[in-house]
Write a protein that holds these residues in place. Structure first.
Motif, short mmCIF file in Angstrom:
data_model
loop_
_atom_site.label_atom_id
_atom_site.label_comp_id
_atom_site.label_asym_id
_atom_site.label_seq_id
_atom_site.Cartn_x
_atom_site.Cartn_y
_atom_site.Cartn_z
N UNK A 99 67.58 116.69 -15.53
CA UNK A 99 66.55 116.18 -14.62
C UNK A 99 66.40 117.12 -13.42
N UNK A 100 67.57 117.61 -12.90
CA UNK A 100 67.53 118.52 -11.75
C UNK A 100 66.83 119.82 -12.12
N UNK A 101 67.18 120.36 -13.30
CA UNK A 101 66.56 121.62 -13.75
C UNK A 101 65.07 121.43 -14.00
N UNK A 102 64.71 120.34 -14.66
CA UNK A 102 63.29 120.08 -14.95
C UNK A 102 62.48 119.94 -13.68
N UNK A 141 62.01 123.45 -12.22
CA UNK A 141 61.06 124.26 -13.00
C UNK A 141 59.62 123.80 -12.78
N UNK A 142 59.44 122.48 -12.61
CA UNK A 142 58.09 121.96 -12.38
C UNK A 142 57.62 122.22 -10.95
N UNK A 143 58.56 122.12 -10.02
CA UNK A 143 58.19 122.27 -8.60
C UNK A 143 57.74 123.69 -8.28
N UNK A 144 58.34 124.71 -8.92
CA UNK A 144 58.03 126.12 -8.61
C UNK A 144 56.56 126.46 -8.89
N UNK A 145 56.02 126.22 -10.10
CA UNK A 145 54.59 126.54 -10.33
C UNK A 145 53.66 125.67 -9.51
N UNK A 146 54.04 124.43 -9.27
CA UNK A 146 53.17 123.56 -8.45
C UNK A 146 53.05 124.10 -7.04
N UNK A 147 54.15 124.62 -6.53
CA UNK A 147 54.12 125.18 -5.18
C UNK A 147 53.23 126.42 -5.13
N UNK A 148 53.34 127.25 -6.17
CA UNK A 148 52.51 128.48 -6.24
C UNK A 148 51.04 128.10 -6.33
N UNK A 171 88.18 105.07 -22.72
CA UNK A 171 87.96 106.50 -22.53
C UNK A 171 86.46 106.74 -22.42
N UNK A 172 85.99 107.12 -21.23
CA UNK A 172 84.54 107.30 -21.01
C UNK A 172 84.22 108.78 -20.77
N UNK A 173 85.09 109.66 -21.27
CA UNK A 173 84.87 111.10 -21.07
C UNK A 173 83.51 111.54 -21.62
N UNK A 174 83.20 111.15 -22.86
CA UNK A 174 81.94 111.56 -23.48
C UNK A 174 80.75 110.98 -22.73
N UNK A 175 80.89 109.75 -22.28
CA UNK A 175 79.80 109.11 -21.54
C UNK A 175 79.56 109.83 -20.22
N UNK A 176 80.66 110.23 -19.57
CA UNK A 176 80.54 110.98 -18.32
C UNK A 176 79.84 112.31 -18.56
N UNK A 177 80.19 112.98 -19.68
CA UNK A 177 79.57 114.26 -20.01
C UNK A 177 78.07 114.10 -20.26
N UNK A 178 77.70 113.03 -20.97
CA UNK A 178 76.28 112.76 -21.24
C UNK A 178 75.55 112.49 -19.93
N UNK A 179 76.16 111.68 -19.04
CA UNK A 179 75.53 111.39 -17.75
C UNK A 179 75.35 112.66 -16.93
N UNK A 180 76.38 113.53 -16.97
CA UNK A 180 76.30 114.78 -16.22
C UNK A 180 75.19 115.68 -16.78
N UNK A 181 75.10 115.73 -18.13
CA UNK A 181 74.07 116.56 -18.78
C UNK A 181 72.68 116.03 -18.43
#
Length: 247
Positions: free
Chosen positions: A234-237, A240-247, A219-229
């Motif tokens: 990483x996508x959110x970070x 958030x970093x790209x927006x001020x750099x662009x400005x 059962x790798x449900x928890x592992x999948x959830x951790x990978x998704x998180x």
């Protein structure tokens, strides 16, 4: 019985000469014990040479009379001895087979105990994918008892929620007799819940023919959830970093 003319064997020495070397002491001891009064008669089995050079088995029984002669009977028991030897050989063979079976049973019990105590879900399936055995971890994982899964096709347990391409790849591998592994399967529990499953199939062969498959499942449900998180973080970070750099 031996093929010799009467004049050939007239003395004890001539008789003893015909007896098989390994049996002479036995015969001498039996007769001596009787003559010295330790036995009411003598009875002995031994091998003796025929005129053609072959040996046959004799059974002798007799007694001394008047201190001058011994009267007795000889019987050819060669056929009886062959039967006894065959029975002895068969008994020894059966004993060896019994010991081998007992060892196999002992090894099987040890294997079963190891499988039953494993934390991974273990399933044994036919080459067609039908379930013949599941361990306790597999029951706990799915919520189904052994009787519920017996003779059920193992792929059908994932078919409803797993992508069709992954199901097709698994079925192809089983038909071809190949090993198969995937972390994209989704299993369904008896209560209707689902879980992410890492599934592996390993063929067991004899002379090139697949006898059965052993399936390992986690059962790798928890592992999948951790990978998704982690991916979302990483996508959110990055955003958030790209927006001020662009400005």
């Amino acid at each position: 019985m031996l093929g010799f003319p009467p004049e050939k064997v007239r003395t004890v020495a001539e008789w003893m000469e015909l007896i098989h070397p390994n049996d002479r002491v036995v015969v001498s001891s039996a007769v001596k014990e009787h003559i010295e009064g330790y036995a009411a008669s003598y009875s002995v089995e031994y091998r003796i040479k025929k005129q053609d050079g072959s040996f046959v088995w004799f059974s002798d029984r007799g007694s001394a009379h008047g201190g001058m002669r011994i009267a007795g009977f000889s019987r050819d028991i060669t056929a009886q001895k062959k039967v006894e030897e065959a029975l002895q050989s068969r008994t020894e063979e059966l004993t060896r087979l019994k010991e081998a079976v007992e060892r196999e049973v002992h090894n099987t019990l040890k294997f079963q105990q190891a499988v039953e105590s494993a934390t991974d879900a273990i399933t044994i399936v036919t080459p067609a994918g039908n379930i013949t055995y599941v361990n306790r971890a597999r029951e706990v994982l799915s919520g189904y008892a052994v009787r519920d899964m017996h003779n059920t096709n193992i792929v059908s347990l994932y078919r409803d929620k797993t992508l069709q391409k992954d199901i097709f790849a698994c079925e192809q591998a089983l038909r071809a007799g190949r090993a198969f592994s995937s972390e994209n399967f989704i299993g369904t529990r008896k209560d209707g819940g689902t879980f992410g499953a890492a599934v592996s199939f390993f063929p067991v062969r004899d002379k090139g023919v697949v006898l059965f498959y052993t399936s390992l499942e986690q059962d790798i449900t928890k592992r999948k959830e951790v990978d998704r998180a982690k991916t979302e973080f990483v996508s959110l970070a990055s955003h958030q970093l790209r927006t001020p750099l662009t400005a």
